[in-house]
Design a protein around this motif. Sequence first.
Motif, PDB file in Angstrom:
ATOM      1  N   GLN A 140       0.814  -1.209   0.000  1.00  0.00           N
ATOM      2  CA  GLN A 140       0.000   0.000   0.000  1.00  0.00           C
ATOM      3  C   GLN A 140       0.854   1.268   0.000  1.00  0.00           C
ATOM      4  OE1 GLN A 140      -3.324   0.290  -0.289  1.00  0.00           O
ATOM      5  NE2 GLN A 140      -3.632  -1.912  -0.401  1.00  0.00           N
ATOM      6  N   LEU A 141       1.938   1.251   0.742  1.00  0.00           N
ATOM      7  CA  LEU A 141       2.825   2.426   0.746  1.00  0.00           C
ATOM      8  C   LEU A 141       3.500   2.599  -0.615  1.00  0.00           C
ATOM      9  CD1 LEU A 141       4.436   2.230   4.310  1.00  0.00           C
ATOM     10  CD2 LEU A 141       2.626   3.781   3.495  1.00  0.00           C
ATOM     11  N   MET A 142       3.835   1.496  -1.264  1.00  0.00           N
ATOM     12  CA  MET A 142       4.383   1.589  -2.620  1.00  0.00           C
ATOM     13  C   MET A 142       3.341   2.130  -3.580  1.00  0.00           C
ATOM     14  SD  MET A 142       6.836   1.341  -4.730  1.00  0.00           S
ATOM     15  CE  MET A 142       8.108   0.434  -3.825  1.00  0.00           C
ATOM     16  N   ASP A 143       2.100   1.711  -3.409  1.00  0.00           N
ATOM     17  CA  ASP A 143       1.005   2.220  -4.224  1.00  0.00           C
ATOM     18  C   ASP A 143       0.905   3.746  -4.090  1.00  0.00           C
ATOM     19  OD1 ASP A 143      -1.867   1.415  -5.569  1.00  0.00           O
ATOM     20  OD2 ASP A 143      -2.066   3.121  -4.213  1.00  0.00           O
ATOM     21  N   VAL A 144       0.984   4.228  -2.865  1.00  0.00           N
ATOM     22  CA  VAL A 144       0.929   5.675  -2.621  1.00  0.00           C
ATOM     23  C   VAL A 144       2.079   6.380  -3.335  1.00  0.00           C
ATOM     24  CG1 VAL A 144       1.088   7.497  -0.877  1.00  0.00           C
ATOM     25  CG2 VAL A 144      -0.258   5.428  -0.409  1.00  0.00           C
ATOM     26  N   HIS A 145       3.273   5.828  -3.208  1.00  0.00           N
ATOM     27  CA  HIS A 145       4.468   6.442  -3.806  1.00  0.00           C
ATOM     28  C   HIS A 145       4.348   6.501  -5.329  1.00  0.00           C
ATOM     29  CE1 HIS A 145       8.669   7.411  -4.543  1.00  0.00           C
ATOM     30  NE2 HIS A 145       8.735   6.373  -5.361  1.00  0.00           N
ATOM     31  N   VAL A 146       3.982   5.386  -5.949  1.00  0.00           N
ATOM     32  CA  VAL A 146       3.903   5.342  -7.413  1.00  0.00           C
ATOM     33  C   VAL A 146       2.779   6.241  -7.916  1.00  0.00           C
ATOM     34  CG1 VAL A 146       3.471   3.846  -9.405  1.00  0.00           C
ATOM     35  CG2 VAL A 146       4.906   3.028  -7.524  1.00  0.00           C
ATOM     36  N   PHE A 147       1.625   6.181  -7.264  1.00  0.00           N
ATOM     37  CA  PHE A 147       0.506   7.037  -7.663  1.00  0.00           C
ATOM     38  C   PHE A 147       0.910   8.505  -7.629  1.00  0.00           C
ATOM     39  CE2 PHE A 147      -3.280   9.524  -7.337  1.00  0.00           C
ATOM     40  CZ  PHE A 147      -4.283   8.820  -7.982  1.00  0.00           C
ATOM     41  N   ASN A 148       1.594   8.883  -6.568  1.00  0.00           N
ATOM     42  CA  ASN A 148       1.990  10.278  -6.419  1.00  0.00           C
ATOM     43  C   ASN A 148       2.946  10.722  -7.522  1.00  0.00           C
ATOM     44  OD1 ASN A 148       1.381  12.467  -4.656  1.00  0.00           O
ATOM     45  ND2 ASN A 148       3.496  12.446  -3.937  1.00  0.00           N
ATOM     46  N   ARG A 149       3.807   9.815  -7.952  1.00  0.00           N
ATOM     47  CA  ARG A 149       4.754  10.146  -9.022  1.00  0.00           C
ATOM     48  C   ARG A 149       4.052  10.288 -10.374  1.00  0.00           C
ATOM     49  NH1 ARG A 149      10.212   8.938  -7.985  1.00  0.00           N
ATOM     50  NH2 ARG A 149      10.533   9.778 -10.085  1.00  0.00           N
ATOM     51  N   PRO A 169      -3.643   5.259 -11.122  1.00  0.00           N
ATOM     52  CA  PRO A 169      -4.292   4.179 -10.382  1.00  0.00           C
ATOM     53  C   PRO A 169      -3.937   2.791 -10.902  1.00  0.00           C
ATOM     54  CG  PRO A 169      -5.891   5.331 -11.757  1.00  0.00           C
ATOM     55  CD  PRO A 169      -4.630   6.148 -11.759  1.00  0.00           C
ATOM     56  N   PHE A 170      -3.794   2.651 -12.224  1.00  0.00           N
ATOM     57  CA  PHE A 170      -3.520   1.319 -12.756  1.00  0.00           C
ATOM     58  C   PHE A 170      -2.096   0.874 -12.466  1.00  0.00           C
ATOM     59  CE2 PHE A 170      -2.096  -1.564 -16.143  1.00  0.00           C
ATOM     60  CZ  PHE A 170      -2.970  -2.625 -15.900  1.00  0.00           C
ATOM     61  N   VAL A 171      -1.119   1.715 -12.760  1.00  0.00           N
ATOM     62  CA  VAL A 171       0.281   1.326 -12.568  1.00  0.00           C
ATOM     63  C   VAL A 171       0.600   1.151 -11.084  1.00  0.00           C
ATOM     64  CG1 VAL A 171       2.694   1.987 -12.909  1.00  0.00           C
ATOM     65  CG2 VAL A 171       1.018   2.409 -14.719  1.00  0.00           C
ATOM     66  N   SER A 172       0.075   2.037 -10.244  1.00  0.00           N
ATOM     67  CA  SER A 172       0.351   1.922  -8.813  1.00  0.00           C
ATOM     68  C   SER A 172      -0.250   0.645  -8.249  1.00  0.00           C
ATOM     69  CB  SER A 172      -0.189   3.142  -8.060  1.00  0.00           C
ATOM     70  OG  SER A 172      -1.590   3.245  -8.168  1.00  0.00           O
ATOM     71  N   THR A 173      -1.461   0.294  -8.692  1.00  0.00           N
ATOM     72  CA  THR A 173      -2.087  -0.948  -8.240  1.00  0.00           C
ATOM     73  C   THR A 173      -1.350  -2.157  -8.784  1.00  0.00           C
ATOM     74  OG1 THR A 173      -4.253   0.108  -8.059  1.00  0.00           O
ATOM     75  CG2 THR A 173      -4.216  -2.289  -8.213  1.00  0.00           C
ATOM     76  N   ILE A 220       1.849  -2.469  -9.499  1.00  0.00           N
ATOM     77  CA  ILE A 220       3.091  -2.665  -8.745  1.00  0.00           C
ATOM     78  C   ILE A 220       2.787  -3.064  -7.307  1.00  0.00           C
ATOM     79  CG2 ILE A 220       5.160  -1.521  -7.858  1.00  0.00           C
ATOM     80  CD1 ILE A 220       5.134   0.196 -10.417  1.00  0.00           C
ATOM     81  N   GLY A 221       1.848  -2.368  -6.671  1.00  0.00           N
ATOM     82  CA  GLY A 221       1.513  -2.668  -5.284  1.00  0.00           C
ATOM     83  C   GLY A 221       0.945  -4.068  -5.120  1.00  0.00           C
ATOM     84  N   ALA A 222       0.036  -4.459  -5.990  1.00  0.00           N
ATOM     85  CA  ALA A 222      -0.585  -5.779  -5.890  1.00  0.00           C
ATOM     86  C   ALA A 222       0.414  -6.892  -6.149  1.00  0.00           C
ATOM     87  CB  ALA A 222      -1.750  -5.876  -6.875  1.00  0.00           C
TER      88      ALA A 222
END
Length: 207
Positions: free
Chosen positions: A102-111, A121-125, A127-129
């Motif tokens: 989830q923290l990685m999801d936050v980081h990627v989404f923010n970037r 939303p797609f790329v962050s999910t 990587i996070g998932a």
Amino acid sequence: MTRSLIPGILAMAAIVVASNILVQFLFGQWLTWGAFTYPFAFLVTDLTNRFQGAVAARKVVVAGFLVGVACSLVGTQVAGDGGPLVTVRIALGSGAAFLVAQLMDVHVFNRLRSGSWWRAPFVSTLIGATLDTAIFFTTAFSAALVFLEPGNDVSWAGQLLPLIGWGPAAPLWVSLATADWLVKMSLAIVALVPFRIIVSKVTEKVA
């Protein structure tokens, strides 16, 4: 905690609790019902990040993590057919997977938030998932990590079987992880629909 975080925290808590309950019920040979509810935690994180920023999203993640820890503690006290419903390895894997993913999801989404509406939303999910699945199943069932809980016999998870029933021979836990990951990826695409609708509705109201 600001009042604006309450909807995200309640939604995350509901998903975590529901997933911890539904994971006890099988869906076919490779999945549990929890596999279909847990991925929406990424949707909650992404919506919070979109509307309130990364700091708020991290707070929602931490709240979800604490709820997950509480669920694991309860699960260790409930006896199933083969012992506690939640073992030490499952508790460790679940907590670590949730927090890191989830923290990685936050980081990627923010970037990626300034790009096309679907990319963050797609790329962050994605990587996070992927991290979530890898961390949980490896920690909970891999023979290489038996030292985490020597008294817990997970040899059943190492049984060699065709990958999800038709692929090359692989440990059973790898098939379970693969099926789980495929569901997460499918729902990552499905979740783009409510993400787009909610973002559009809120943006219209603000405008």
